[in-house]
Design a protein around this motif. Structure first.
Motif, PDB file in Angstrom:
ATOM      1  N   LEU A  62      35.501  -1.268   1.130  1.00  0.00           N
ATOM      2  CA  LEU A  62      35.640  -1.875   2.452  1.00  0.00           C
ATOM      3  C   LEU A  62      37.079  -2.284   2.729  1.00  0.00           C
ATOM      4  O   LEU A  62      37.347  -3.062   3.633  1.00  0.00           O
ATOM      5  CB  LEU A  62      34.726  -3.104   2.581  1.00  0.00           C
ATOM      6  CG  LEU A  62      33.226  -2.842   2.461  1.00  0.00           C
ATOM      7  CD1 LEU A  62      32.448  -4.149   2.587  1.00  0.00           C
ATOM      8  CD2 LEU A  62      32.752  -1.831   3.481  1.00  0.00           C
ATOM      9  N   LEU A  86      34.002   2.493   9.539  1.00  0.00           N
ATOM     10  CA  LEU A  86      33.297   1.483   8.749  1.00  0.00           C
ATOM     11  C   LEU A  86      31.810   1.472   9.072  1.00  0.00           C
ATOM     12  O   LEU A  86      30.975   1.345   8.181  1.00  0.00           O
ATOM     13  CB  LEU A  86      33.896   0.091   9.009  1.00  0.00           C
ATOM     14  CG  LEU A  86      33.198  -1.087   8.346  1.00  0.00           C
ATOM     15  CD1 LEU A  86      33.509  -1.120   6.859  1.00  0.00           C
ATOM     16  CD2 LEU A  86      33.601  -2.392   9.002  1.00  0.00           C
ATOM     17  N   SER A  92      30.319   3.048   3.472  1.00  0.00           N
ATOM     18  CA  SER A  92      30.674   1.779   4.116  1.00  0.00           C
ATOM     19  C   SER A  92      29.697   1.400   5.220  1.00  0.00           C
ATOM     20  O   SER A  92      29.389   0.220   5.398  1.00  0.00           O
ATOM     21  CB  SER A  92      32.103   1.819   4.655  1.00  0.00           C
ATOM     22  OG  SER A  92      32.231   2.773   5.693  1.00  0.00           O
TER      23      SER A  92
END
Length: 179
Positions: A62, A86, A92
């Protein structure tokens, strides 16, 4: 603890929360997957909430470095594109949605540290923009980030929509240029 071993523990923590949710995350499971004794984990983190909170901030998966394109618009477009990745690209995306979603239901999981850490790094974008004369010093950087990140969360996580290739540029233009 050696940094590599710490990253293995964080990786195991994040992958388990992505697979099983916060309720299915256990220190025993993290210990087994990372190849350490659970007492080692408890020595560093007193609870699964503390472990997950640390993993959210410290894990490489992350990781986040603020963009520096030389312009506020360029930096914000890259920031939104990073948030898109993300929230849409495994692993992620699975981790972020599971872990940050759990923070809503589990106050012991202090996700504020994750958001505070990211915002502290994002703040550089706005400080540079003020120095370049692109942004008034009175502008609220957190509001700007919340508006842009919120748009990505709403579209991808809550509405389940696929973002177009130019979504980031369009969202930034809507914010900077007005509707």
């Amino acid at each position: 603890m050696a940094p590599r071993k710490q990253q293995e523990i964080f990786d195991a923590t994040l992958r388990l929360v992505a697979e099983k949710g916060y309720d299915g995350l256990t220190v025993e499971g993290v210990a087994e997957r990372s190849g350490v004794n659970k007492t080692t984990i408890y020595r560093w983190w007193p609870s699964k909430a503390a472990l997950l909170g640390a993993a959210l901030v410290e894990a490489d998966v992350l990781g986040f470095e603020p963009p520096d394109t030389g312009s506020l618009r360029g930096d914000l477009v890259e920031l939104v594109e990073g948030i898109q990745r993300l929230l849409t690209e495994p692993p992620s995306s699975d981790i972020a949605v599971a872990a940050l979603g759990a923070a809503v239901r589990h106050p012991e999981l202090d996700a504020h540290r994750f958001f505070a850490d990211r915002f502290a790094r994002e703040r550089e974008i706005f400080d540079r923009a003020v120095r370049r004369g692109e942004l008034k010093a009175s502008a609220d950087p957190m509001l700007i980030v919340d508006l842009l990140a919120g748009a990505v969360w709403m579209r991808t996580v809550f509405r389940g929509l696929r973002l177009t290739d130019d979504f980031a540029a369009e969202a930034v233009a809507a914010l900077l240029d007005g509707i």
